[in-house]
Design a protein around this motif. Sequence first.
Motif, PDB file in Angstrom:
ATOM      1  N   PRO A   6       6.168  -5.947 -23.639  1.00  0.00           N
ATOM      2  CA  PRO A   6       7.170  -6.551 -22.767  1.00  0.00           C
ATOM      3  C   PRO A   6       6.536  -7.624 -21.900  1.00  0.00           C
ATOM      4  N   ILE A   7       7.280  -8.717 -21.703  1.00  0.00           N
ATOM      5  CA  ILE A   7       6.801  -9.783 -20.827  1.00  0.00           C
ATOM      6  C   ILE A   7       7.134  -9.464 -19.378  1.00  0.00           C
ATOM      7  N   ALA A   8       8.309  -8.833 -19.136  1.00  0.00           N
ATOM      8  CA  ALA A   8       8.694  -8.470 -17.785  1.00  0.00           C
ATOM      9  C   ALA A   8       7.631  -7.550 -17.195  1.00  0.00           C
ATOM     10  N   PRO A   9       7.227  -7.789 -15.938  1.00  0.00           N
ATOM     11  CA  PRO A   9       6.127  -7.005 -15.369  1.00  0.00           C
ATOM     12  C   PRO A   9       6.496  -5.540 -15.147  1.00  0.00           C
ATOM     13  N   GLN A  10       5.520  -4.686 -15.366  1.00  0.00           N
ATOM     14  CA  GLN A  10       5.641  -3.264 -15.093  1.00  0.00           C
ATOM     15  C   GLN A  10       4.865  -2.976 -13.799  1.00  0.00           C
ATOM     16  N   PHE A  11       5.455  -2.188 -12.910  1.00  0.00           N
ATOM     17  CA  PHE A  11       4.824  -1.893 -11.633  1.00  0.00           C
ATOM     18  C   PHE A  11       4.318  -0.453 -11.606  1.00  0.00           C
ATOM     19  N   TYR A  12       3.150  -0.265 -10.947  1.00  0.00           N
ATOM     20  CA  TYR A  12       2.504   1.035 -10.861  1.00  0.00           C
ATOM     21  C   TYR A  12       2.038   1.263  -9.425  1.00  0.00           C
ATOM     22  N   VAL A  13       1.668   2.509  -9.126  1.00  0.00           N
ATOM     23  CA  VAL A  13       1.187   2.860  -7.789  1.00  0.00           C
ATOM     24  C   VAL A  13      -0.166   3.549  -7.917  1.00  0.00           C
ATOM     25  N   THR A  14      -1.112   3.143  -7.091  1.00  0.00           N
ATOM     26  CA  THR A  14      -2.431   3.775  -7.097  1.00  0.00           C
ATOM     27  C   THR A  14      -2.374   5.146  -6.417  1.00  0.00           C
ATOM     28  N   ALA A  15      -3.352   5.965  -6.688  1.00  0.00           N
ATOM     29  CA  ALA A  15      -3.481   7.242  -5.980  1.00  0.00           C
ATOM     30  C   ALA A  15      -3.893   6.983  -4.535  1.00  0.00           C
ATOM     31  N   ALA A  16      -3.537   7.887  -3.656  1.00  0.00           N
ATOM     32  CA  ALA A  16      -3.895   7.744  -2.243  1.00  0.00           C
ATOM     33  C   ALA A  16      -5.405   7.866  -2.068  1.00  0.00           C
ATOM     34  N   GLY A  24      -8.554   7.692   9.630  1.00  0.00           N
ATOM     35  CA  GLY A  24      -7.668   8.831   9.570  1.00  0.00           C
ATOM     36  C   GLY A  24      -6.399   8.606   8.770  1.00  0.00           C
ATOM     37  N   ARG A  25      -6.248   7.440   8.165  1.00  0.00           N
ATOM     38  CA  ARG A  25      -5.056   7.166   7.367  1.00  0.00           C
ATOM     39  C   ARG A  25      -5.443   6.971   5.900  1.00  0.00           C
ATOM     40  N   THR A  26      -4.457   7.097   5.045  1.00  0.00           N
ATOM     41  CA  THR A  26      -4.677   6.874   3.622  1.00  0.00           C
ATOM     42  C   THR A  26      -3.877   5.659   3.171  1.00  0.00           C
ATOM     43  N   GLU A  27      -4.313   5.075   2.071  1.00  0.00           N
ATOM     44  CA  GLU A  27      -3.615   3.915   1.535  1.00  0.00           C
ATOM     45  C   GLU A  27      -3.271   4.129   0.067  1.00  0.00           C
ATOM     46  N   ARG A  28      -2.236   3.464  -0.373  1.00  0.00           N
ATOM     47  CA  ARG A  28      -1.923   3.359  -1.790  1.00  0.00           C
ATOM     48  C   ARG A  28      -1.308   1.982  -1.995  1.00  0.00           C
ATOM     49  N   GLN A  55      -8.384 -10.559  -9.150  1.00  0.00           N
ATOM     50  CA  GLN A  55      -8.597 -10.810 -10.579  1.00  0.00           C
ATOM     51  C   GLN A  55      -7.248 -10.956 -11.286  1.00  0.00           C
ATOM     52  N   ASN A  56      -6.935 -10.116 -12.245  1.00  0.00           N
ATOM     53  CA  ASN A  56      -5.673 -10.282 -12.970  1.00  0.00           C
ATOM     54  C   ASN A  56      -4.625  -9.255 -12.533  1.00  0.00           C
ATOM     55  N   VAL A  57      -4.699  -8.853 -11.267  1.00  0.00           N
ATOM     56  CA  VAL A  57      -3.759  -7.877 -10.712  1.00  0.00           C
ATOM     57  C   VAL A  57      -3.146  -8.422  -9.425  1.00  0.00           C
ATOM     58  N   LEU A  58      -1.846  -8.207  -9.246  1.00  0.00           N
ATOM     59  CA  LEU A  58      -1.162  -8.479  -7.989  1.00  0.00           C
ATOM     60  C   LEU A  58      -0.842  -7.146  -7.329  1.00  0.00           C
ATOM     61  N   TYR A  59      -1.102  -7.026  -6.027  1.00  0.00           N
ATOM     62  CA  TYR A  59      -0.875  -5.755  -5.353  1.00  0.00           C
ATOM     63  C   TYR A  59      -0.266  -5.971  -3.967  1.00  0.00           C
ATOM     64  N   ARG A  60       0.370  -4.922  -3.480  1.00  0.00           N
ATOM     65  CA  ARG A  60       0.933  -4.915  -2.138  1.00  0.00           C
ATOM     66  C   ARG A  60       0.826  -3.496  -1.598  1.00  0.00           C
ATOM     67  N   PRO A  61       0.470  -3.298  -0.320  1.00  0.00           N
ATOM     68  CA  PRO A  61       0.399  -1.936   0.222  1.00  0.00           C
ATOM     69  C   PRO A  61       1.743  -1.220   0.091  1.00  0.00           C
ATOM     70  N   ALA A  62       1.667   0.049  -0.261  1.00  0.00           N
ATOM     71  CA  ALA A  62       2.866   0.883  -0.368  1.00  0.00           C
ATOM     72  C   ALA A  62       2.523   2.273   0.163  1.00  0.00           C
ATOM     73  N   CYS A  63       2.005   2.316   1.376  1.00  0.00           N
ATOM     74  CA  CYS A  63       1.509   3.555   1.951  1.00  0.00           C
ATOM     75  C   CYS A  63       2.667   4.469   2.354  1.00  0.00           C
ATOM     76  N   ALA A  64       2.432   5.767   2.275  1.00  0.00           N
ATOM     77  CA  ALA A  64       3.502   6.738   2.485  1.00  0.00           C
ATOM     78  C   ALA A  64       3.964   6.807   3.940  1.00  0.00           C
ATOM     79  N   GLU A  65       3.025   6.694   4.896  1.00  0.00           N
ATOM     80  CA  GLU A  65       3.398   6.886   6.294  1.00  0.00           C
ATOM     81  C   GLU A  65       2.861   5.802   7.208  1.00  0.00           C
ATOM     82  N   CYS A  66       2.659   4.618   6.674  1.00  0.00           N
ATOM     83  CA  CYS A  66       2.110   3.537   7.503  1.00  0.00           C
ATOM     84  C   CYS A  66       2.550   2.201   6.938  1.00  0.00           C
TER      85      CYS A  66
END
Length: 275
Positions: A6-16, A24-28, A55-66
């Motif tokens: 597929p050409i349309a981008p697929q989105f994923y989430v990293t582990a915390a 004291g905080r976590t990120e994903r 590199q060849n990845v686009l990312y944005r923070p998606a943290c659970a509580e921050c």
Amino acid sequence: MRHSLPIAPQFYVTAAQPCPYLAGRTERKLFTALQGDTAELLNDALSKQGFRRSQNVLYRPACAECASCLSARIRVADFRPSRTQKRVMRRNAPLTRRFSAPWATEDQFALFRRYLDSRHADGGMADMDIFEFAAMIEETPIRSRVVEYTARDGDGGTDLAAVCLTDLLDDGLSMVYSFYDPDRRGDSLGTHAILDHIEIAREAGLPFVYLGYWVPGSAKMGYKAQFDALEIYVGGAWRALRDPAAQTEIGRPRTAEPIAEQVARIDLPDSVARG
């Protein structure tokens, strides 16, 4: 059997994992791959929506509580340097700026290692070797440049003072990663690189310089709030940063919007969304 990707981008989430900015905080992160003929279109579109390239990845923070990580950019036409920034510009006026294709060199890596060992010895990049460094510089599917700043040495040659990996967007310059000579800390070379990129964008008629994420309460990121005409991406829109101290409210724990809803709100170019 033939398979078509597929050409349309697929989105994923990293582990915390532990947050590198706030103790004291976590990120994903929410991320997608940059690939194919639509890579530049996707990079341009998502950069306007708070994403960053690695590199060849686009990312944005998606943290659970921050929600402290706020994408920041400078409005070039409205920017006016402070007195301190004017002094930085005068101090670094003898430096020579040079553009090159995104190709890593041994001199760049040597400066990069000295910078990390001095400023970020316990950071996530601390163990990067020359091959990983080369990948950071060279693995780009879009228009990127390496901006080098050199100074004259005592023998008539030049020394590498600072380096910035910069992406060329349709509405500005995105400063992907910068590093500089730690022995010249008093010259404020990081500030100089931003000021010079504002001038480059002004000369090119580009309206913005993207600085990455500003994190209220993080000493590592506090310098970005010192720049005039700064905008932050909040609630799906760019807003002028009026009072940096007031933005600490944004970083307080909150109930995160579900990832599926975050993805649904992403605005994709027609040629990318059609797949």
